[in-house]
Design a protein around this motif. Structure first.
Motif, PDB file in Angstrom:
ATOM      1  N   HIS A 143       0.790  -1.213   0.000  1.00 17.64           N
ATOM      2  CA  HIS A 143       0.000   0.000   0.000  1.00 17.64           C
ATOM      3  C   HIS A 143       0.837   1.286   0.000  1.00 17.64           C
ATOM      4  CE1 HIS A 143      -2.993  -3.040   0.711  1.00 17.64           C
ATOM      5  NE2 HIS A 143      -3.946  -2.141   0.522  1.00 17.64           N
ATOM      6  N   ALA A 144       0.134   2.424  -0.017  1.00 16.05           N
ATOM      7  CA  ALA A 144       0.746   3.726  -0.279  1.00 16.05           C
ATOM      8  C   ALA A 144       1.540   4.253   0.902  1.00 16.05           C
ATOM      9  CB  ALA A 144      -0.342   4.728  -0.652  1.00 16.05           C
ATOM     10  N   SER A 149      -4.411   9.173   2.499  1.00 15.93           N
ATOM     11  CA  SER A 149      -5.228   9.868   3.491  1.00 15.93           C
ATOM     12  C   SER A 149      -5.737   8.864   4.506  1.00 15.93           C
ATOM     13  CB  SER A 149      -6.416  10.579   2.818  1.00 15.93           C
ATOM     14  OG  SER A 149      -7.431   9.654   2.450  1.00 15.93           O
ATOM     15  N   GLU A 150      -6.406   9.359   5.530  1.00 16.42           N
ATOM     16  CA  GLU A 150      -6.964   8.461   6.549  1.00 16.42           C
ATOM     17  C   GLU A 150      -8.079   7.599   5.984  1.00 16.42           C
ATOM     18  OE1 GLU A 150      -8.909  10.545   9.671  1.00 16.42           O
ATOM     19  OE2 GLU A 150      -9.753  12.067   8.334  1.00 16.42           O
ATOM     20  N   GLU A 194     -10.655  12.926   0.821  1.00 17.34           N
ATOM     21  CA  GLU A 194     -11.897  12.448   1.444  1.00 17.34           C
ATOM     22  C   GLU A 194     -12.792  11.723   0.453  1.00 17.34           C
ATOM     23  OE1 GLU A 194     -13.799  15.705   3.373  1.00 17.34           O
ATOM     24  OE2 GLU A 194     -12.208  15.953   4.864  1.00 17.34           O
ATOM     25  N   ARG A 195     -12.354  11.581  -0.818  1.00 19.03           N
ATOM     26  CA  ARG A 195     -13.171  10.921  -1.848  1.00 19.03           C
ATOM     27  C   ARG A 195     -12.368   9.834  -2.566  1.00 19.03           C
ATOM     28  NH1 ARG A 195     -17.462  13.661  -3.940  1.00 19.03           N
ATOM     29  NH2 ARG A 195     -17.985  11.593  -4.782  1.00 19.03           N
ATOM     30  N   PRO A 196     -11.943   8.804  -1.847  1.00 16.99           N
ATOM     31  CA  PRO A 196     -11.104   7.782  -2.478  1.00 16.99           C
ATOM     32  C   PRO A 196     -11.814   6.968  -3.555  1.00 16.99           C
ATOM     33  CG  PRO A 196     -11.764   7.082  -0.283  1.00 16.99           C
ATOM     34  CD  PRO A 196     -12.170   8.517  -0.418  1.00 16.99           C
ATOM     35  N   THR A 296       4.889   8.126   4.700  1.00 18.22           N
ATOM     36  CA  THR A 296       4.402   7.514   5.938  1.00 18.22           C
ATOM     37  C   THR A 296       4.156   6.035   5.716  1.00 18.22           C
ATOM     38  OG1 THR A 296       3.291   9.582   6.576  1.00 18.22           O
ATOM     39  CG2 THR A 296       2.611   7.578   7.708  1.00 18.22           C
ATOM     40  N   GLY A 297       4.791   5.196   6.506  1.00 19.74           N
ATOM     41  CA  GLY A 297       4.529   3.766   6.447  1.00 19.74           C
ATOM     42  C   GLY A 297       3.383   3.386   7.357  1.00 19.74           C
ATOM     43  N   HIS A 298       2.833   2.211   7.124  1.00 18.34           N
ATOM     44  CA  HIS A 298       1.699   1.741   7.919  1.00 18.34           C
ATOM     45  C   HIS A 298       1.972   0.358   8.510  1.00 18.34           C
ATOM     46  CE1 HIS A 298      -0.769   5.133   6.603  1.00 18.34           C
ATOM     47  NE2 HIS A 298      -0.144   4.980   5.439  1.00 18.34           N
TER      48      HIS A 298
END
Length: 325
Positions: A143-144, A149-150, A194-196, A296-298
């Motif tokens: 993933h990104a 975004s959240e 906010e609109r994925p 940012t990693g997750h």
């Protein structure tokens, strides 16, 4: 699969009826989405015979019809000679059978391969807005790390689009009202915000008709893709790099990244740091570290923050001759 109506678009035909349906080119992604009932269009409009399958030079630029297959595009002699990074990206992208069917326009518009997007039992804001994002705290290795975004950390899957963005290609479209516009490839896709659920900036019924490649791209080009197996897998991280060398200085530096964002990522900070400078491995790494400042990693995908710079540095070394030392 939900039942649907089928129609065929002929060359020059009015697009006003397209607002109710989806365009069908090669169908290599859309048909799978329909089988999973992730996409449920009422109407499919076949555009494969609408006269958009030519590759021609215009005033030095190369104009590629949206229905040119990935196979024909990758093998075209002008593409192989002048736009090598694009040919390499296409050949790294899929099996021969898929490349024979997949189209230039459709490749731009393919949807994410996020496993949570395809699993209708899981929360996915891209598939069902407002449901949440199970990838955020799930298995997010693919993933990104940039521009997320959240609400969504899915990545765009196309290799071709990364190369097109790096080459400053321009996408030509025709709207349902008959008007036309030109969109830089770098601006075609959206970040999730906010609109994925919105992957791109095209309007309903707007059709990609062609893609224009610039007349004078940088002469040194390369595409490198890191994947879990050596053939026919989506990128963990990929890099498209193009530049010129003049009087020992790097000029027209262009760097695109795949597998790191919701859209093909143009590494503009790194490009600015390298433009006009002499090739230097330390400089390469510093430029890419600047590019990664906002990454940012997750959890599972933290490694991409260091992998992406290493890939770009390796390509830059090869293109500038430093890899031979």
């Amino acid at each position: 699969m939900k039942p649907f109506d089928y129609s065929r678009l002929e060359s020059g035909q009015d697009l006003s009826a397209a607002a109710a349906g989806r365009y069908l080119g090669g169908g290599t992604n859309l048909i799978d989405l329909m089988k999973h009932q992730i996409e449920t269009p009422d109407v499919l409009i076949d555009v494969t015979r609408a006269g958009m399958d030519a590759i021609e030079e215009r005033d030095g630029a190369l104009v590629v019809g949206s229905q040119v297959s990935n196979t024909d595009l990758a093998a075209h002699p002008v593409i192989r000679e002048r736009y090598r990074v694009l040919s390499e990206a296409l050949l790294s992208g899929a099996t021969q059978q898929l490349r024979n069917k997949a189209t230039t326009g459709g490749n731009f518009l393919q949807r994410t391969r996020c496993q949570y997007f395809y699993d209708t039992t899981r929360a996915c804001n891209k598939r069902e807005p407002g449901s949440g994002c199970d990838a955020m705290n799930g298995l997010n290795r693919f993933h990104a790390i940039l521009g997320e975004s959240e609400h969504c950390i899915a990545v765009h899957p196309s290799d071709m689009a990364v190369a097109m963005t790096t080459l400053d290609a321009v996408v030509h479209t025709r709207k349902a009202d008959g008007s036309k516009r030109q969109i830089p490839a770098a601006d075609l896709h959206r970040l999730p915000g906010e609109r994925p659920e919105l992957d791109h900036v095209l309007e309903q019924g707007e059709l990609i008709t062609a893609v224009e490649l610039p007349a004078s791209p940088p002469k040194l080009q390369s595409y490198r893709k890191v994947r879990d197996r050596s053939s026919y897998a989506f990128a963990v991280v990929s890099a498209a790099v193009a530049l010129d060398l003049a009087d020992g200085k790097m000029r027209n530096v262009r760097i695109g990244l795949g597998g790191v964002a919701h859209k093909p990522w143009r590494a503009s900070k790194a490009e600015a740091a390298l433009e006009g400078k002499s090739p230097d491995v330390t400089l390469f790494m510093q430029a890419m570290q600047q590019e990664m400042e906002d990454a940012t990693g997750h959890g599972h995908n933290d490694f991409k923050i260091t992998l992406a710079p290493r890939i770009v540095v390796a390509v830059l070394k090869d293109l500038t001759g430093l890899g031979e030392n």
